[in-house]
Design an enzyme around this catalytic site. Structure first.
Site, short mmCIF file in Angstrom:
data_model
loop_
_atom_site.label_atom_id
_atom_site.label_comp_id
_atom_site.label_asym_id
_atom_site.label_seq_id
_atom_site.Cartn_x
_atom_site.Cartn_y
_atom_site.Cartn_z
N LYS A 260 0.85 -1.19 0.00
CA LYS A 260 0.00 0.00 0.00
C LYS A 260 0.88 1.23 0.00
O LYS A 260 1.99 1.21 0.52
CB LYS A 260 -0.89 0.02 1.26
CG LYS A 260 -2.12 0.89 1.13
CD LYS A 260 -3.22 0.20 0.35
CE LYS A 260 -4.43 1.08 0.14
NZ LYS A 260 -5.55 0.34 -0.46
P1 NAD Z 1 -13.12 7.59 -3.15
O1 NAD Z 1 -12.14 8.64 -2.80
O2 NAD Z 1 -13.56 7.48 -4.57
O3 NAD Z 1 -14.44 7.74 -2.26
C1 NAD Z 1 -14.44 7.82 -0.87
C2 NAD Z 1 -15.77 8.42 -0.47
O4 NAD Z 1 -15.91 8.37 0.94
C3 NAD Z 1 -15.93 9.88 -0.88
O5 NAD Z 1 -17.25 10.09 -1.37
C4 NAD Z 1 -15.74 10.63 0.44
O6 NAD Z 1 -16.42 11.88 0.48
C5 NAD Z 1 -16.37 9.64 1.39
N1 NAD Z 1 -15.97 9.82 2.79
C6 NAD Z 1 -14.77 10.13 3.32
N2 NAD Z 1 -14.85 10.23 4.65
C7 NAD Z 1 -16.13 9.97 4.97
C8 NAD Z 1 -16.86 9.89 6.19
N3 NAD Z 1 -16.26 10.10 7.36
N4 NAD Z 1 -18.16 9.59 6.13
C9 NAD Z 1 -18.77 9.35 4.95
N5 NAD Z 1 -18.15 9.40 3.77
C10 NAD Z 1 -16.85 9.71 3.78
O7 NAD Z 1 -12.50 6.22 -2.63
P2 NAD Z 1 -12.87 4.75 -3.06
O8 NAD Z 1 -11.86 4.31 -4.06
O9 NAD Z 1 -14.32 4.67 -3.36
O10 NAD Z 1 -12.53 3.97 -1.72
C11 NAD Z 1 -13.46 3.85 -0.65
C12 NAD Z 1 -13.06 2.70 0.25
O11 NAD Z 1 -12.97 1.51 -0.52
C13 NAD Z 1 -11.68 2.85 0.92
O12 NAD Z 1 -11.71 2.21 2.17
C14 NAD Z 1 -10.77 2.08 -0.02
O13 NAD Z 1 -9.58 1.65 0.61
C15 NAD Z 1 -11.68 0.93 -0.38
N6 NAD Z 1 -11.32 0.23 -1.61
C16 NAD Z 1 -11.21 0.88 -2.79
C17 NAD Z 1 -10.89 0.17 -3.95
C18 NAD Z 1 -10.83 0.82 -5.30
O14 NAD Z 1 -10.67 0.09 -6.29
N7 NAD Z 1 -10.99 2.11 -5.42
C19 NAD Z 1 -10.63 -1.20 -3.86
C20 NAD Z 1 -10.77 -1.85 -2.62
C21 NAD Z 1 -11.11 -1.12 -1.51
#
Ligand code: NAD
Length: 426
Positions: free
Chosen positions: A116
């Site tokens: 990561k």
């Molecule tokens: P992103 O940046 O596209 O979206 C994150 C969202 O969460 C945003 O809308 C943000 O405003 C919101 N957010 C942040 N803090 C918040 C809070 N306290 N309460 C409510 N909403 C809040 O990120 P993403 O890629 O969608 O990732 C989201 C989660 O999924 C993370 O934990 C990430 O590690 C995990 N994840 C992502 C991927 C990927 O392919 N992008 C893969 C596996 C896991």
């Protein structure tokens, strides 16, 4: 508009996410009688790099940023894991996220280990030129430990395909030729895979379907609340809405929006694009993130950040099923409370593995310079998620443990075997 229901109070404070992962690994290894040396290997990250580097800002000043790149384990293949841009990142969180990646890649049985990266910054407050300079400098700083055969980043919170393109270009310029396989989640024009952008959300939607079938719940009558309306949350919401589920609430870092009759996800995405947030959407009532977690619904999808569901709010969660889109959204204590309440939790290392599965497809396609159509990507993803879900369910039923413990058991068994077969060098 009907009254919104179910407020929850405080949010969570987790001292060390890495300690939480370690404790879970320890207890599963003990249960499985895994060799102490192998358990110890999984308790440590293989490499931890901290970089403090300067970036010239648009106003001519120089700012120092801190970033991290961590490899947790590479016994089953190159380290794989996203890069996060967020003001609150730190080494402990990055180590936890790297360890979850090791476990996740093993659950879905793709030939990767876990890594990561992260940079403490607020991408929303930086210009596109500042972001490009920050990304290229960070990529240069971590280039000593990334590479298509060693450690392959991808997007995570706060990063996107454009940022992956800058990393790929920076790495390639220093090599003197184009290295497609150094990152995944790239734009299609430079070797990205069809279906990668929405793959994590698609994996969550597939797991929701399989889990609903297991519970005898019909998805076309289910109500859903999604915390975090970014890549993962909005794709999951869109797909579940397409399956006929009613998305009654979603939220982002500014707050949430609620409509018990169901939100129109396409219109909501347009509203978020225009205003920067889901709040103020005309066809719903504003609610807080804490209220969203406590709503009466069938499925809750935490898809924001880790440590969202913890002891203070877990007992007020009314959802029958939780599908963890985010990494590490549920603390150990919350897990225990939810398990006692009989809530089915589909753990992060299974539920959000769709992204790394299609990243694997992207890496394979780039290596072969042979690209697949979207249907092929989606049907191969469906097959892998389906297999992984049923393998985890089988362990859970056989060992009479939660889906999370079963996923950890499946993963640790695969990683421990790899370590044993390879042996310890020299
Ligand atoms: P992103 O940046 O596209 O979206 C994150 C969202 O969460 C945003 O809308 C943000 O405003 C919101 N957010 C942040 N803090 C918040 C809070 N306290 N309460 C409510 N909403 C809040 O990120 P993403 O890629 O969608 O990732 C989201 C989660 O999924 C993370 O934990 C990430 O590690 C995990 N994840 C992502 C991927 C990927 O392919 N992008 C893969 C596996 C896991």
């Amino acid at each position: 508009m009907a009254e919104k229901k179910g407020a929850t109070a405080e949010l969570c404070e987790v001292t060390s996410h890495f300690e939480e992962v370690r404790n879970r690994i320890d207890s599963i290894c003990r249960k499985m009688h895994i060799d102490d040396g192998i358990t110890a290997k999984l308790r440590y990250c293989k490499r931890e790099l901290t970089v403090n580097f300067p970036v010239k800002m648009d106003n001519g000043t120089i700012r120092i940023f801190t970033g991290y790149q961590v490899e947790h384990n590479t016994d089953r293949g190159p380290g794989k894991g996203g890069i996060r841009y967020h003001p609150d990142v730190n080494l402990d969180e990055t180590k936890a996220l790297a360890a979850w990646m090791t476990l996740k890649c093993a659950v879905v049985n793709v030939p990767f280990g876990g890594s990561k990266g992260s940079v403490a910054c607020n991408p929303k407050k930086m210009s596109i030129n500042e972001l490009e300079r920050l990304t290229r400098r960070y990529a240069s700083e971590i280039s000593i430990i990334i590479g298509p055969e060693s450690n392959i980043p991808a997007p995570d919170v706060g990063t996107n395909p454009q940022i992956m393109a800058w990393i790929m270009d920076t790495y390639s310029m220093n090599r003197g030729y184009s290295v497609l396989g150094v990152v995944t989640g790239k734009p299609l024009e430079i070797g990205g895979s069809k279906g990668r952008f929405g793959a994590t959300g698609r994996g969550c939607a597939i797991c929701s379907q399989l889990a609903a079938k297991h519970l005898g719940m019909s998805l076309d009558k289910a109500t859903v609340a999604v915390q975090g309306f970014g890549n993962v949350g909005s794709t999951t919401a869109g797909l579940l809405s397409g399956y006929g589920s009613r998305i009654i609430a979603v939220s982002d870092s500014s707050g949430g929006i609620y409509n018990p009759k169901g939100l129109d996800i396409k219109n909501l995405l347009r509203h978020k694009k225009e205003t920067g947030s889901v709040i103020g959407f005309k066809d719903g009532d504003n609610i807080t993130n804490a209220e969203l977690l406590g709503l009466e619904c069938d499925i809750l999808v935490p898809a924001a950040l880790e440590g969202t569901l913890c002891a203070p709010n877990a007992s007020s969660i009314k959802a029958k099923m939780i599908v963890e889109g985010a990494n590490g959204p549920t603390t150990v204590e919350a897990d225990r409370i939810l398990s006692e309440k009989g809530t089915l939790v589909i753990p992060d290392i299974l539920a959000n593995a769709g992204g790394v599965v299609v990243s694997y497809f992207e890496w394979v396609q780039g290596t072969q310079s042979f690209f697949w159509c979207e249907d092929e990507v989606n049907s191969r993803l469906q097959e892998i998620m389906d297999n992984a879900f049923h393998e985890v369910l089988e362990v859970s039923q056989r060992e009479k443990v939660s889906m999370r413990d079963a996923a950890y058991m499946l993963a640790i068994d695969r990683i421990a075997r790899a370590i044993q077969i390879r042996g310890i060098f020299p």
